[in-house]
Scaffold this motif. Structure first.
Motif, PDB file in Angstrom:
ATOM      1  N   LEU A  66       2.958   6.645   5.449  1.00  0.00           N
ATOM      2  CA  LEU A  66       2.806   7.057   4.052  1.00  0.00           C
ATOM      3  C   LEU A  66       3.567   6.065   3.182  1.00  0.00           C
ATOM      4  CD1 LEU A  66       3.465  10.903   4.395  1.00  0.00           C
ATOM      5  CD2 LEU A  66       1.238   9.769   4.216  1.00  0.00           C
ATOM      6  N   CYS A  67       2.840   5.321   2.356  1.00  0.00           N
ATOM      7  CA  CYS A  67       3.458   4.288   1.527  1.00  0.00           C
ATOM      8  C   CYS A  67       3.699   4.838   0.117  1.00  0.00           C
ATOM      9  CB  CYS A  67       2.555   3.059   1.475  1.00  0.00           C
ATOM     10  SG  CYS A  67       3.305   1.652   0.621  1.00  0.00           S
ATOM     11  N   PHE A  68       4.973   5.058  -0.230  1.00  0.00           N
ATOM     12  CA  PHE A  68       5.334   5.527  -1.564  1.00  0.00           C
ATOM     13  C   PHE A  68       6.823   5.296  -1.777  1.00  0.00           C
ATOM     14  CE2 PHE A  68       6.098   9.104   1.218  1.00  0.00           C
ATOM     15  CZ  PHE A  68       7.235   9.718   0.713  1.00  0.00           C
ATOM     16  N   ASP A  69       7.260   5.472  -3.011  1.00  0.00           N
ATOM     17  CA  ASP A  69       8.651   5.265  -3.397  1.00  0.00           C
ATOM     18  C   ASP A  69       9.316   6.631  -3.543  1.00  0.00           C
ATOM     19  OD1 ASP A  69      11.087   4.661  -4.620  1.00  0.00           O
ATOM     20  OD2 ASP A  69      10.225   3.121  -5.920  1.00  0.00           O
ATOM     21  N   ILE A  70      10.361   6.896  -2.760  1.00  0.00           N
ATOM     22  CA  ILE A  70      10.977   8.220  -2.812  1.00  0.00           C
ATOM     23  C   ILE A  70      11.682   8.499  -4.136  1.00  0.00           C
ATOM     24  CG2 ILE A  70      11.263   8.352  -0.308  1.00  0.00           C
ATOM     25  CD1 ILE A  70      14.315   8.008  -0.875  1.00  0.00           C
ATOM     26  N   ARG A  71      11.845   7.500  -4.978  1.00  0.00           N
ATOM     27  CA  ARG A  71      12.412   7.740  -6.305  1.00  0.00           C
ATOM     28  C   ARG A  71      11.419   8.439  -7.225  1.00  0.00           C
ATOM     29  NH1 ARG A  71      14.341   1.773  -7.828  1.00  0.00           N
ATOM     30  NH2 ARG A  71      12.247   1.388  -7.011  1.00  0.00           N
ATOM     31  N   ASP A  72      10.156   8.445  -6.821  1.00  0.00           N
ATOM     32  CA  ASP A  72       9.078   9.036  -7.620  1.00  0.00           C
ATOM     33  C   ASP A  72       8.844  10.466  -7.152  1.00  0.00           C
ATOM     34  OD1 ASP A  72       6.588   9.823  -8.666  1.00  0.00           O
ATOM     35  OD2 ASP A  72       5.781   7.788  -8.598  1.00  0.00           O
ATOM     36  N   LYS A  73       9.296  11.422  -7.945  1.00  0.00           N
ATOM     37  CA  LYS A  73       9.201  12.841  -7.550  1.00  0.00           C
ATOM     38  C   LYS A  73       7.765  13.261  -7.288  1.00  0.00           C
ATOM     39  CE  LYS A  73      10.042  15.847 -10.776  1.00  0.00           C
ATOM     40  NZ  LYS A  73      10.776  16.697 -11.751  1.00  0.00           N
ATOM     41  N   GLU A  74       6.842  12.854  -8.137  1.00  0.00           N
ATOM     42  CA  GLU A  74       5.445  13.239  -7.968  1.00  0.00           C
ATOM     43  C   GLU A  74       4.856  12.619  -6.711  1.00  0.00           C
ATOM     44  OE1 GLU A  74       1.846  15.186  -8.745  1.00  0.00           O
ATOM     45  OE2 GLU A  74       3.903  15.530  -9.423  1.00  0.00           O
ATOM     46  N   ALA A  75       5.228  11.378  -6.410  1.00  0.00           N
ATOM     47  CA  ALA A  75       4.739  10.735  -5.187  1.00  0.00           C
ATOM     48  C   ALA A  75       5.251  11.467  -3.952  1.00  0.00           C
ATOM     49  CB  ALA A  75       5.170   9.274  -5.154  1.00  0.00           C
ATOM     50  N   CYS A  76       6.496  11.919  -3.998  1.00  0.00           N
ATOM     51  CA  CYS A  76       7.058  12.699  -2.885  1.00  0.00           C
ATOM     52  C   CYS A  76       6.282  13.992  -2.694  1.00  0.00           C
ATOM     53  CB  CYS A  76       8.531  13.006  -3.137  1.00  0.00           C
ATOM     54  SG  CYS A  76       9.627  11.573  -3.085  1.00  0.00           S
ATOM     55  N   ARG A  77       6.026  14.677  -3.796  1.00  0.00           N
ATOM     56  CA  ARG A  77       5.288  15.945  -3.716  1.00  0.00           C
ATOM     57  C   ARG A  77       3.897  15.717  -3.137  1.00  0.00           C
ATOM     58  NH1 ARG A  77       1.417  18.584  -6.075  1.00  0.00           N
ATOM     59  NH2 ARG A  77       1.081  16.950  -7.645  1.00  0.00           N
ATOM     60  N   GLN A  78       3.201  14.713  -3.645  1.00  0.00           N
ATOM     61  CA  GLN A  78       1.842  14.446  -3.170  1.00  0.00           C
ATOM     62  C   GLN A  78       1.833  14.050  -1.700  1.00  0.00           C
ATOM     63  OE1 GLN A  78       0.023  11.557  -5.773  1.00  0.00           O
ATOM     64  NE2 GLN A  78       0.044  12.915  -7.547  1.00  0.00           N
ATOM     65  N   ALA A  79       2.820  13.274  -1.277  1.00  0.00           N
ATOM     66  CA  ALA A  79       2.882  12.841   0.121  1.00  0.00           C
ATOM     67  C   ALA A  79       3.013  14.036   1.059  1.00  0.00           C
ATOM     68  CB  ALA A  79       4.050  11.881   0.321  1.00  0.00           C
TER      69      ALA A  79
END
Length: 252
Positions: free
Chosen positions: A55-68
Motif C-alpha cells: 500500500l503506497c501512501f503517506d502516513i502523514r495524510d489522515k485521509e490516505a490512512c483511512r482509505q488504506a
C-alpha cells in the motif's frame, strides 16, 4: 496470520517485513516509495511464499490512512500484528534555531501518523478480540539530548501513547509493546541531515552501531513469546553507548 507494517521501503521496516514473512506471516507493507515497495513485495513472495499487499501512501495524510485501511480486502481485515515503524528525525539544532518545517515533519510522521494508522486498525483488532501492536520508539523517548528537542519529544509521545494503548486495549485481549533503539545505522541520520553523508557518517564514527537486523531480532522475540507473556518494551543500544549522548568511541 497477517501483519501490517508501516515504513517498509528501507531500514527497520524492511528488515521487520522480511523477518515476519520468514516466520510465516502474510504481510501488508506500506511506504511512500512505490518502486521500493513493489520490489520488496516481489522478494517477500518469492523467498517466503507468503501473501503480500503493498500500500503506497503517506502516513502523514489522515485521509490516505483511512482509505488504506478501509480498502483492505476481507482476507486482510484480521490484523494479528501492527508494527508502527514509520518515523524519522529531521534536522538537528538548538531549540531557538530549529527549522519549524522540520518540527512539523517529525510531529506529523512520528506522532500523528502513528495515531492515524492505529486508530483505524484497532477497531479491527477489537472486533477480533485479539492482536498485537508494536510501536518503534527510541531511547530518545526516555532522555533528551542536545539539539534533539522535538525529535525527543515525539518519541516521549510514542512512549506515552504506547502506555495508553496498553491500558485501553487490555480488556480486548490486545498486547501492546514497544522497541526503543539507540544509535542504529540505517537511512536515519542521512534523512536527519538532509542528505549530508559526511554528517551522517560522523554519528557512527568509532562505534559498531545497531543495524536493522538487530531490531528485526527484537520484533521476532516479542511476537514469539507465549500467549500469556507480553514484552512491554525492549531498550537496546550498541555496546559502546550508555545513553542518548554518552559514547565510548574508538579510532579502530
Amino acid at each position: 496470520m497477517n501483519a501490517f507494517i508501516t515504513g517498509t521501503t528501507a531500514g527497520f521496516g524492511k528488515a521487520i517485513a522480511l523477518r515476519l514473512a520468514k516466520l510465516g506471516y502474510n504481510v501488508i507493507i506500506t511506504g511512500r516509495r512505490k518502486e521500493r515497495l513493489d520490489s520488496l513485495a516481489e522478494t517477500l513472495r518469492n523467498e517466503f511464499s507468503v501473501k503480500v499487499l503493498p500500500l503506497c501512501f503517506d502516513i502523514r495524510d489522515k485521509e490516505a490512512c483511512r482509505q488504506a485501511v478501509e480498502s483492505l480486502p476481507a482476507e486482510w481485515q484480521k490484523i494479528d500484528i501492527l508494527v508502527n515503524n514509520a518515523g524519522l528525525a529531521s534536522g538537528s539544532a538548538p531549540f531557538n534555531e530549529f527549522d519549524i518545517e522540520d518540527w512539523d515533519k517529525m510531529v506529523d510522521t512520528n506522532v500523528k501518523g502513528l495515531l492515524y494508522i492505529s486508530r483505524y486498525i484497532t477497531p479491527l483488532m477489537v472486533a477480533a478480540k485479539s492482536g498485537h501492536i508494536i510501536n518503534l520508539s527510541s531511547i530518545a523517548g526516555r532522555e533528551v539530548y542536545p539539539s534533539g528537542n522535538v525529535y525527543c519529544a515525539t518519541k516521549h509521545a510514542v512512549n506515552a501513547i504506547t502506555q495508553g494503548m496498553r491500558i485501553d486495549m487490555l480488556k480486548h485481549n490486545i498486547k501492546v509493546s514497544s522497541i526503543s533503539p539507540g544509535a542504529a545505522e540505517t537511512e536515519f541520520s542521512l534523512v536527519r541531515f538532509h542528505g549530508d553523508q559526511t554528517k551522517a557518517d560522523a554519528v557512527y564514527q568509532g562505534l559498531t552501531p545497531l543495524n536493522a537486523e538487530d531490531i528485526a531480532d527484537a520484533v521476532e522475540y516479542i511476537v514469539t513469546r507465549p500467549a500469556h507473556v507480553n514484552i512491554n518494551d525492549i531498550f537496546i543500544t550498541p555496546a559502546r553507548q550508555a545513553n542518548t549522548y554518552v559514547y565510548n568511541r574508538t579510532d579502530e
